[in-house]
Write an enzyme that holds these catalytic residues in place. Structure first.
Site, mmCIF file in Angstrom:
data_model
loop_
_atom_site.group_PDB
_atom_site.id
_atom_site.type_symbol
_atom_site.label_atom_id
_atom_site.label_comp_id
_atom_site.label_asym_id
_atom_site.label_seq_id
_atom_site.Cartn_x
_atom_site.Cartn_y
_atom_site.Cartn_z
ATOM 1 N N TYR A 137 -0.323 -7.868 8.968
ATOM 2 C CA TYR A 137 0.915 -8.633 9.098
ATOM 3 C C TYR A 137 1.770 -8.067 10.242
ATOM 4 O O TYR A 137 2.043 -6.868 10.288
ATOM 5 C CB TYR A 137 1.683 -8.567 7.781
ATOM 6 N N ASP A 169 11.631 -6.934 0.203
ATOM 7 C CA ASP A 169 12.834 -6.629 0.965
ATOM 8 C C ASP A 169 13.928 -7.603 0.543
ATOM 9 O O ASP A 169 13.715 -8.438 -0.339
ATOM 10 C CB ASP A 169 12.564 -6.669 2.479
ATOM 11 N N ASP A 194 7.749 -10.603 -0.505
ATOM 12 C CA ASP A 194 7.995 -9.332 0.187
ATOM 13 C C ASP A 194 9.075 -8.546 -0.534
ATOM 14 O O ASP A 194 10.089 -9.109 -0.949
ATOM 15 C CB ASP A 194 8.522 -9.564 1.615
#
Length: 592
Positions: free
Chosen positions: A307, A91, A89
């Site tokens: 998701y 992030d 991801d």
DNA sequence: GCAAGGTC
């Protein structure tokens, strides 16, 4: 495809033409969240040292038992690799996990370094977007990695020290008064969560009703009764209200000073985030946030929805939303509405301001009629679909007429709403917007006879106890926890018996237990100028972490000042522990 | 026995 030593992870071999590296033999594999966890060495274990020492104790990275196969698989597959490419991801946590993967890979291949590790930047799985990410990789972001590492250390040191201090100290001093089986934990997220609940409870308990007075007018025109409300709303001084009322009463007419009809609309919802999903499932279906997230996760694992952990409230431009709408046309319940959208009523969703750079908003992927789903999964799926279809609809349109009357020195007004086009409301029954009674035709300057003029009184009502959607919203607004963990923190304060969930007609309410209240009162009494029960310390930490990501502060500087701050707070608490004990006895006594 | 973060 080859199996790995972990049943959830497969290894995929293929060749791919990378823009920078040419034709490559690729193995694609996966992890399952973090691989490592921080802990103290054995000699600093529970009961083996003074909890205060944990602010200076060494910290080690450990691979927990359930992650050993994950780390082993990375090491196996990295052996002999020339390059490493990270696709976690995009992030902060994902960046750190990328770094953990590099460490695991280096266990078998020290030739892999940050220099030949590449980072793909992507936020959804459209083919074009993924190919672009493969062709334009960047480096792992050192600032993000450092920020996460700092957060982990602060959470561990503060959590472990205060939890041991509380559990050992309180139980010993309150033997026979406090459940000796209990674990009294402290965490930078769980305490502010508890604090919000206690704060509301205290406001309800200390609430003193206050009388107020207000004027109300009524006119009768075209045989329609119109009630007008006072521009001042209410006053808290009876004498003032009486004087104003007497002044007005000398006039039998009121004058229309303003009348206007303007178009108005009720906006369709923003694309769905995790926090919004949890709040709305709690509000409309009386499900806990945790239950809603669990159901959404099951739906995701079965392939029905995207998701479920996301903060993003705008869809990527490239996403084919019409195709997703089309898939819902087969529903017996909302299929007709989806068909209408497909036949020209489709409208591009609103664009929110939040983007976690990792996931698109929650949306339905595949249609299901719900057979084979649990009751909560069905509810959550239907919510996600209806929310998505509402996003792709037009706003509801209406027309609002407002009239203002001047009666002596005072102004009064009334308004009437006519809903002209329901649009998204037809698929989104959770939002109510209905036409009100139609106002009679008022004309500017007209003098209107009053059929009733009254000086009325009322009493202010106490605030209500905390509901779950309110608590989720407070945590979100104050940066307590993340989309994925807010529900966990609520579960945690319930599991610790700091907070009790009370059934009520309007849905569950949260109130503090005696223990929870005693902890908050005790900590607030011990400390001055700093609070462990309010969200500010967590917010300060988040702010510092942002500075680390941006390169304005270093990880070591933030760790040094933050750990020192908590060490000082801990020293004060340790020296005033008697106050915590007194606070507990006080709360018990008050409730008897 | 402790945190908060990730996740099947």
């Amino acid at each position: 495809m080859r199996q790995s030593g972990n049943k959830y992870i497969k290894n995929w071999d293929f060749t791919f033409q990378f823009a920078e590296h040419g034709q490559c033999n690729v193995t694609m594999t996966a992890v399952v969240g973090h691989i490592t966890s921080l802990d103290f060495p054995a000699q600093f274990g529970w009961g083996k040292c003074n909890p205060g020492q944990l602010f200076g104790a060494p910290i080690v990275e450990k691979v927990p038992d359930d992650k050993r196969s994950v780390a082993q698989n990375i090491a196996n597959e990295a052996r002999g690799a020339a390059k490493l490419m990270i696709w976690t991801d995009c992030d902060r946590e994902g960046e750190y996990i990328g770094w953990e993967i590099l460490q695991a890979a280096r266990q078998s291949n020290t030739a892999l370094t940050e220099e030949n590790t590449w980072r793909a930047q992507f936020s959804h799985l459209e083919t074009q977007h993924v190919c672009h990410a493969a062709a334009h990789p960047v480096r792992l972001d050192r600032g993000a990695i450092d920020a996460v590492r700092a957060r982990m250390e602060v959470d561990l040191r503060t959590g472990a020290s205060f939890s041991r201090f509380l559990t050992e100290g309180m139980k010993r001093r309150l033997r026979g008064e406090l459940n000796q089986e209990a674990t009294l934990s402290y965490g930078l997220c769980q305490f502010p969560t508890l604090g919000f609940v206690c704060d509301r409870y205290t406001r309800v308990r200390l609430f003193v009703p206050e009388p107020f007075w207000y004027l109300e007018l009524e006119t009768r025109k075209e045989r329609v009764k119109t009630v007008l409300s006072w521009a001042r709303t209410r006053v808290f001084d009876r004498l003032v209200a009486t004087v104003i009322f007497r002044q007005c009463m000398q006039l039998l007419f009121a004058t229309v000073t303003h009348v206007a009809t303007a178009p108005t609309s009720k906006w369709r919802p923003l694309p769905l985030t995790t926090v919004e999903l949890q709040k709305n499932c709690a509000r409309y279906f009386k499900m806990s946030g945790k239950a809603a997230l669990d159901a959404a996760e099951q739906l995701y694992l079965k392939g029905f929805v995207s998701y479920p952990r996301t903060e993003t409230d705008s869809f990527p431009r490239a996403m084919d939303l019409r195709k997703l709408v089309q898939r819902q046309t087969q529903s017996a319940v909302w299929g007709a509405y989806a068909t209408e959208l497909g036949n020209g009523k489709f409208s591009d969703p609103r664009v929110g301001k939040h983007d976690d750079k990792a996931h698109p908003p929650i949306h339905p992927v595949v249609f299901t009629d719900g057979s084979g789903l649990s009751a909560s999964e069905k509810k959550v799926y239907e919510y996600i679909v209806r929310h998505f279809l509402a996003c792709c609809s037009q706003d509801a349109k209406g027309s609002q007429t407002t009239v203002t009357l001047q009666w002596g020195p005072e102004k009064f007004s009334a308004s009437g709403l006519t809903v002209l086009e329901r649009n998204f409301l037809d698929v989104f029954p959770y939002v109510k917007w209905a036409s009100s009674k139609v106002l009679p035709q008022f004309v500017h300057g007209e003098e209107v006879a009053l059929s009733r003029a009254e000086l009325k009184s009322g009493v202010t009502a106490p605030p209500q106890h905390m509901t779950e959607p309110e608590l989720i919203a407070l945590m979100d607004a104050n940066g307590i926890g993340t989309d994925a963990t807010i529900a966990d923190h609520i579960e945690k304060v319930l599991a610790r018996e700091y907070v009790v969930k009370v059934a009520a007609r309007s849905g569950a309410l949260f109130v503090p237990s005696e223990l929870g209240m005693a902890l908050v009162k005790g900590f607030d009494a011990m400390l001055e100028g700093v609070s462990l029960t309010k969200p500010f310390l967590r917010k300060e930490l988040e702010c510092d972490l942002g500075a680390v990501v941006a390169g304005r502060k270093t990880k070591d500087a933030v760790l040094a000042t933050t750990v020192e701050k908590f060490r000082a707070v801990f020293a004060v608490c340790a020296s005033k522990q008697a106050m915590l004990v007194a606070s507990y006895r006080e709360v018990i006594k008050e409730n008897q």
